[in-house]
Design an enzyme around this catalytic site. Sequence first.
Site, short mmCIF file in Angstrom:
data_model
loop_
_atom_site.label_atom_id
_atom_site.label_comp_id
_atom_site.label_asym_id
_atom_site.label_seq_id
_atom_site.Cartn_x
_atom_site.Cartn_y
_atom_site.Cartn_z
N ARG A 172 0.82 -1.23 0.00
CA ARG A 172 0.00 0.00 0.00
C ARG A 172 0.86 1.28 0.00
O ARG A 172 0.50 2.28 0.62
CB ARG A 172 -0.94 0.04 1.21
CG ARG A 172 -1.93 -1.07 1.27
CD ARG A 172 -3.01 -0.98 0.20
NE ARG A 172 -3.84 -2.16 0.28
CZ ARG A 172 -3.61 -3.28 -0.43
NH1 ARG A 172 -2.61 -3.34 -1.28
NH2 ARG A 172 -4.39 -4.33 -0.30
N SER A 222 -10.97 -0.16 4.31
CA SER A 222 -10.23 -0.49 5.53
C SER A 222 -9.53 0.76 6.04
O SER A 222 -8.88 1.47 5.27
CB SER A 222 -9.19 -1.57 5.24
OG SER A 222 -9.85 -2.77 4.91
N GLU A 299 -4.33 3.57 6.94
CA GLU A 299 -4.21 3.46 5.48
C GLU A 299 -4.84 4.70 4.84
O GLU A 299 -4.42 5.16 3.79
CB GLU A 299 -4.95 2.19 5.03
CG GLU A 299 -4.81 1.90 3.55
CD GLU A 299 -5.42 0.55 3.15
OE1 GLU A 299 -5.31 -0.42 3.92
OE2 GLU A 299 -6.00 0.50 2.06
C1 LIG Z 1 -15.51 0.60 0.09
C2 LIG Z 1 -14.03 0.74 -0.21
C3 LIG Z 1 -13.25 -0.40 -0.41
C4 LIG Z 1 -11.87 -0.30 -0.66
N1 LIG Z 1 -11.15 -1.44 -0.87
C5 LIG Z 1 -9.83 -1.36 -1.15
C6 LIG Z 1 -9.06 -2.53 -1.44
O1 LIG Z 1 -9.58 -3.64 -1.48
N2 LIG Z 1 -7.74 -2.39 -1.69
C7 LIG Z 1 -7.12 -1.16 -1.68
O2 LIG Z 1 -5.92 -1.10 -1.93
N3 LIG Z 1 -7.82 -0.03 -1.40
C8 LIG Z 1 -9.15 -0.10 -1.14
N4 LIG Z 1 -9.86 1.04 -0.86
C9 LIG Z 1 -9.17 2.33 -0.76
C10 LIG Z 1 -9.15 3.11 -2.10
O3 LIG Z 1 -10.09 2.57 -2.97
C11 LIG Z 1 -7.77 3.06 -2.77
O4 LIG Z 1 -6.78 3.48 -1.89
C12 LIG Z 1 -7.74 3.93 -4.04
O5 LIG Z 1 -6.66 3.51 -4.81
C13 LIG Z 1 -7.63 5.43 -3.77
O6 LIG Z 1 -7.76 6.12 -5.01
P1 LIG Z 1 -8.43 7.58 -5.07
O7 LIG Z 1 -8.41 8.03 -6.48
O8 LIG Z 1 -9.76 7.58 -4.42
O9 LIG Z 1 -7.40 8.42 -4.21
P2 LIG Z 1 -7.72 9.61 -3.20
O10 LIG Z 1 -8.43 9.06 -2.02
O11 LIG Z 1 -8.39 10.72 -3.91
O12 LIG Z 1 -6.25 10.04 -2.79
C14 LIG Z 1 -5.44 9.20 -1.99
C15 LIG Z 1 -4.01 9.76 -2.00
O13 LIG Z 1 -3.47 9.57 -3.30
C16 LIG Z 1 -3.00 10.80 -3.83
N5 LIG Z 1 -3.25 10.77 -5.27
C17 LIG Z 1 -4.43 10.50 -5.89
N6 LIG Z 1 -4.26 10.53 -7.23
C18 LIG Z 1 -2.94 10.81 -7.46
C19 LIG Z 1 -2.15 11.00 -8.63
N7 LIG Z 1 -2.68 10.91 -9.86
N8 LIG Z 1 -0.84 11.29 -8.48
C20 LIG Z 1 -0.28 11.42 -7.24
N9 LIG Z 1 -0.98 11.26 -6.10
C21 LIG Z 1 -2.30 10.97 -6.20
C22 LIG Z 1 -3.83 11.88 -3.12
O14 LIG Z 1 -3.16 13.13 -3.12
C23 LIG Z 1 -3.96 11.27 -1.73
O15 LIG Z 1 -2.82 11.54 -0.96
C24 LIG Z 1 -11.26 0.97 -0.67
C25 LIG Z 1 -12.03 2.12 -0.49
C26 LIG Z 1 -13.40 2.01 -0.28
C27 LIG Z 1 -14.22 3.27 -0.10
#
Ligand SMILES: Cc1cc2nc3c(=O)[nH]c(=O)nc-3n(C[C@H](O)[C@H](O)[C@H](O)COP(=O)(O)OP(=O)(O)OC[C@H]3O[C@@H](n4cnc5c(N)ncnc54)[C@H](O)[C@@H]3O)c2cc1C
Length: 315
Positions: A172, A222, A299
């Site tokens: 992660r 999580s 996380e």
């Molecule tokens: C119901 C649910 C289930 C989930 N299950 C999982 C799972 O099974 N496995 C898992 O790994 N995660 C899981 N997650 C967490 C989440 O889906 C992941 O971490 C996802 O990859 C986050 O992407 P985001 O675009 O929403 O990032 P954001 O939440 O918008 O940002 C997260 C971080 O990434 C940075 N960021 C975003 N985009 C970029 C970019 N293009 N360049 C540089 N930095 C960037 C942001 O600045 C921030 O610091 C889950 C979330 C939910 C709500």
Amino acid sequence: MSTTWPPWTSPLAPNLKRGHILAPFTTLKIGGPAEWYFAAETADQLVLAITTARAAGVPVTLLGDGSNVLISDLGIKGLVVHNRACQIERRGDHLYSESGALLSDLVNRSRHEGLTGLEFASGIYGTVGGAVFGNAGAYGRAMSDILSAAEVLTDEGERRSVAPSEFEFAYRLSASGRKRWVILSSEVALQSGSRDAIGAEIDRIIAIRATKLPADLPSAGSYFMNIEDPKAEHGKIPAGQLLEAIGSKSMRVGGAGVYERHANVIVNLGGATAADVLALARQMADAVRERYGIELRSEVRFLGEPLDWQSVRRV
Ligand SMILES: Cc1cc2nc3c(=O)[nH]c(=O)nc-3n(C[C@H](O)[C@H](O)[C@H](O)COP(=O)(O)OP(=O)(O)OC[C@H]3O[C@@H](n4cnc5c(N)ncnc54)[C@H](O)[C@@H]3O)c2cc1C
């Protein structure tokens, strides 16, 4: 702030919003205002917004789909760039995407194209950029297993192709945060396969996830990372297992509570604040430390102005 900000003469200007509330752009539905907000529809707009703000000395925060963040009730100072650059393209057996494309759209495209290798990501929220940033994964697989190329904007303002190894992926985690890279686009390497088999596997995973994760209540998945332990099965102790044992499912602070079917998922039961979530997370982590001597690591990433959350209500 510099006098060159806001950039009213720039093409950004018509879409620049002041004091825009961020809660709707997060899966937890929590968060105060962005001092300045801009939705970038293309990778070029993403670069322009970030470089313009940086040149004016304005702090920049990038928001993907908001599925792994807890945004401060006091909001975020400077410019929040919302990544909506979402083009996806097949290139041989690879899928290219701009970083604001949803991972679920990439999974659907792989199903449509009959390309296998991305099924593990079925049902993971967020953008492809967010997934690369945090090396998202499930079922023992992660983005690091399939990433074949990426383009980033460096801290020095250079647009550069980077090799997957430069991300220094771990559980992660990638080096993008430390290197202050903005991921602009990426490619994943897949293999051709049976469309029916790929579709069946995607449906199977989505059905399993639906039984464990809240579809009807806002959450960020999580909350705490699993604990790496070479002696444990699959090399990790599930944080949820420890949290289940300390009875986290009955914990609640203000509008934030622990999901009844998953001891490691904090949900917004209605009107939760970021301060509520932080206080609840602290109670959960304290209980695990007291019982097991293990320090849980969040996380979910906290973004924005610090809160005096220790003084908030405890119910
Ligand atoms: C119901 C649910 C289930 C989930 N299950 C999982 C799972 O099974 N496995 C898992 O790994 N995660 C899981 N997650 C967490 C989440 O889906 C992941 O971490 C996802 O990859 C986050 O992407 P985001 O675009 O929403 O990032 P954001 O939440 O918008 O940002 C997260 C971080 O990434 C940075 N960021 C975003 N985009 C970029 C970019 N293009 N360049 C540089 N930095 C960037 C942001 O600045 C921030 O610091 C889950 C979330 C939910 C709500």
